[in-house]
Design a protein around this motif. Structure first.
Motif, mmCIF file in Angstrom:
data_model
loop_
_atom_site.group_PDB
_atom_site.id
_atom_site.type_symbol
_atom_site.label_atom_id
_atom_site.label_comp_id
_atom_site.label_asym_id
_atom_site.label_seq_id
_atom_site.Cartn_x
_atom_site.Cartn_y
_atom_site.Cartn_z
ATOM 1 N N GLY A 51 0.812 -1.207 0.000
ATOM 2 C CA GLY A 51 0.000 0.000 0.000
ATOM 3 C C GLY A 51 0.846 1.258 0.000
ATOM 4 O O GLY A 51 0.607 2.185 -0.782
ATOM 5 N N VAL A 52 1.857 1.291 0.881
ATOM 6 C CA VAL A 52 2.730 2.468 0.959
ATOM 7 C C VAL A 52 3.502 2.651 -0.343
ATOM 8 O O VAL A 52 3.597 3.760 -0.883
ATOM 9 N N ARG A 53 4.050 1.570 -0.862
ATOM 10 C CA ARG A 53 4.841 1.669 -2.095
ATOM 11 C C ARG A 53 3.971 2.083 -3.279
ATOM 12 O O ARG A 53 4.423 2.802 -4.179
ATOM 13 N N SER A 54 2.717 1.639 -3.273
ATOM 14 C CA SER A 54 1.796 2.032 -4.335
ATOM 15 C C SER A 54 1.499 3.527 -4.272
ATOM 16 O O SER A 54 1.463 4.214 -5.300
ATOM 17 N N ILE A 55 1.298 4.040 -3.048
ATOM 18 C CA ILE A 55 1.045 5.469 -2.876
ATOM 19 C C ILE A 55 2.245 6.279 -3.358
ATOM 20 O O ILE A 55 2.105 7.278 -4.070
ATOM 21 N N ARG A 56 3.426 5.836 -2.985
ATOM 22 C CA ARG A 56 4.645 6.543 -3.393
ATOM 23 C C ARG A 56 4.783 6.541 -4.915
ATOM 24 O O ARG A 56 5.119 7.561 -5.530
ATOM 25 N N LYS A 57 4.523 5.386 -5.506
ATOM 26 C CA LYS A 57 4.656 5.273 -6.956
ATOM 27 C C LYS A 57 3.667 6.178 -7.671
ATOM 28 O O LYS A 57 4.020 6.881 -8.631
ATOM 29 N N ASP A 58 2.416 6.171 -7.212
ATOM 30 C CA ASP A 58 1.385 6.992 -7.849
ATOM 31 C C ASP A 58 1.707 8.479 -7.746
ATOM 32 O O ASP A 58 1.354 9.265 -8.630
ATOM 33 N N MET B 273 -4.199 16.439 3.341
ATOM 34 C CA MET B 273 -3.538 16.353 2.044
ATOM 35 C C MET B 273 -2.608 15.151 2.052
ATOM 36 O O MET B 273 -1.488 15.228 2.561
ATOM 37 N N ALA B 274 -3.074 14.042 1.528
ATOM 38 C CA ALA B 274 -2.263 12.833 1.576
ATOM 39 C C ALA B 274 -2.719 11.842 0.532
ATOM 40 O O ALA B 274 -3.890 11.810 0.156
ATOM 41 N N GLY B 275 -1.776 11.035 0.076
ATOM 42 C CA GLY B 275 -2.138 9.879 -0.713
ATOM 43 C C GLY B 275 -2.658 8.823 0.240
ATOM 44 O O GLY B 275 -2.233 8.763 1.396
ATOM 45 N N SER B 276 -3.574 8.004 -0.207
ATOM 46 C CA SER B 276 -4.150 7.024 0.708
ATOM 47 C C SER B 276 -4.558 5.768 -0.039
ATOM 48 O O SER B 276 -4.771 5.784 -1.253
ATOM 49 N N THR B 277 -4.651 4.697 0.723
ATOM 50 C CA THR B 277 -5.177 3.447 0.187
ATOM 51 C C THR B 277 -5.757 2.647 1.339
ATOM 52 O O THR B 277 -5.324 2.791 2.489
ATOM 53 N N VAL B 278 -6.732 1.823 1.034
ATOM 54 C CA VAL B 278 -7.419 1.033 2.054
ATOM 55 C C VAL B 278 -6.979 -0.423 1.948
ATOM 56 O O VAL B 278 -6.971 -1.000 0.857
ATOM 57 N N ILE B 279 -6.579 -0.992 3.077
ATOM 58 C CA ILE B 279 -6.290 -2.415 3.149
ATOM 59 C C ILE B 279 -7.224 -3.021 4.185
ATOM 60 O O ILE B 279 -7.957 -2.303 4.866
ATOM 61 N N MET B 280 -7.206 -4.320 4.321
ATOM 62 C CA MET B 280 -8.076 -4.977 5.278
ATOM 63 C C MET B 280 -7.721 -4.531 6.696
ATOM 64 O O MET B 280 -6.621 -4.750 7.180
ATOM 65 N N GLY B 281 -8.660 -3.851 7.348
ATOM 66 C CA GLY B 281 -8.462 -3.451 8.732
ATOM 67 C C GLY B 281 -7.776 -2.123 8.939
ATOM 68 O O GLY B 281 -7.524 -1.730 10.081
ATOM 69 N N ALA B 282 -7.468 -1.397 7.857
ATOM 70 C CA ALA B 282 -6.743 -0.136 8.038
ATOM 71 C C ALA B 282 -6.808 0.728 6.786
ATOM 72 O O ALA B 282 -7.060 0.236 5.683
ATOM 73 N N THR B 283 -6.576 2.024 6.993
ATOM 74 C CA THR B 283 -6.382 2.960 5.892
ATOM 75 C C THR B 283 -4.998 3.569 6.046
ATOM 76 O O THR B 283 -4.631 4.017 7.135
ATOM 77 N N ILE B 284 -4.230 3.559 4.970
ATOM 78 C CA ILE B 284 -2.864 4.075 4.989
ATOM 79 C C ILE B 284 -2.852 5.471 4.381
ATOM 80 O O ILE B 284 -3.427 5.701 3.316
ATOM 81 N N PHE B 285 -2.181 6.397 5.073
ATOM 82 C CA PHE B 285 -2.029 7.759 4.568
ATOM 83 C C PHE B 285 -0.546 8.101 4.478
ATOM 84 O O PHE B 285 0.224 7.788 5.389
ATOM 85 N N VAL B 286 -0.176 8.746 3.384
ATOM 86 C CA VAL B 286 1.176 9.267 3.231
ATOM 87 C C VAL B 286 1.063 10.727 2.822
ATOM 88 O O VAL B 286 0.735 11.022 1.673
#
Length: 231
Positions: free
Chosen positions: A86-93, A144-157
């Motif tokens: 999730g984190v690496r995907s946010i960084r890449k995007d 103001m953050a990139g984000s993605t949802v995984i099972m049980g959590a939301t990741i923000f960068v």
């Protein structure tokens, strides 16, 4: 193997010895499994390991050992992998290279993930390169953050000027559409009387659980999208 490096590069000799035994056993079993289709390579590698017997040819074939089953460990590893991806995907995007340290905020809907992420932070950080790592059920969500949802959590960068708000909105819209499609697909099954009559109860319950998980992810995604629409 990657997680083992944290122990093998450490100073705890007892832990290192135990880890080597575990890795040797795992490799031994893998070589035995592969031997029928890769006889020469597996023979050479097996003979280089601590072994009993003259050849892998006469070694017993692996059998499942119920004592080694650990569904909790499997679920924990799946969560760790999902976090890293999730984190690496946010960084890449966002176009943020891995060498750039970033703040990582993980808001949990499943409190059981907190010790899993914190106890394995050294391993996780090798793949996400964090400047700060915050995890909990009551952490503040950055605006103001990139984000993605995984099972049980939301990741923000928080990416500040690195993130393109229009692209982030488009990504969340796409994610929401995909999640809704999954929910619709499961609803079609669960509303099919033929499926309910023929499918084992365990299969039906599995579909209901999946639907609930997808619904939770969709709700989180829609909330995040609504926040960005106001930015």
């Amino acid at each position: 193997v990657e997680m083992s490096k944290e122990v093998l590069y450490g100073d705890d000799e007892k832990a290192k010895a135990a880890k080597r035994v575990n890795l040797a056993y795992a490799l031994d079993q893998i070589l035995r499994l592969l031997h029928p289709v890769m006889p020469f390579v597996t023979e050479k590698l097996w003979l280089a390991l601590p072994h009993a017997g003259q050849s892998i040819v006469t070694a017993s074939y692996p059998v499942a050992n119920d004592a080694f089953e650990n569904s909790a460990a499997v679920d924990a590893m799946d969560s760790i992998i999902a976090l890293i991806r999730g984190v690496r995907s946010i960084r890449k995007d966002a176009g943020a290279p891995l060498k750039t340290k970033v703040d990582i905020i993980v808001k949990l809907t499943d409190p059981a993930l907190k010790p899993i992420f914190e106890d394995n932070f050294d391993f996780i950080d090798r793949f996400v390169n964090s400047k700060a790592f915050t995890v909990g059920t009551d952490v503040a969500e950055p605006k103001m953050a990139g984000s993605t949802v995984i099972m049980g959590a939301t990741i923000f960068v928080p990416l500040n000027e690195l993130v393109d708000l229009d692209e982030e909105r488009a990504k969340l819209t796409k994610d929401a559409k995909k999640l809704q499609q999954e929910i619709d697909r499961i609803d079609k099954k669960l509303n099919n009387q033929g499926f309910l009559a023929k499918a084992p109860e365990a299969v039906v319950e599995e579909q209901r659980t999946k639907r609930s998980n997808f619904a939770d992810q969709l709700n989180s995604t829609q909330q995040r999208l609504a926040q960005l629409q106001q930015a």
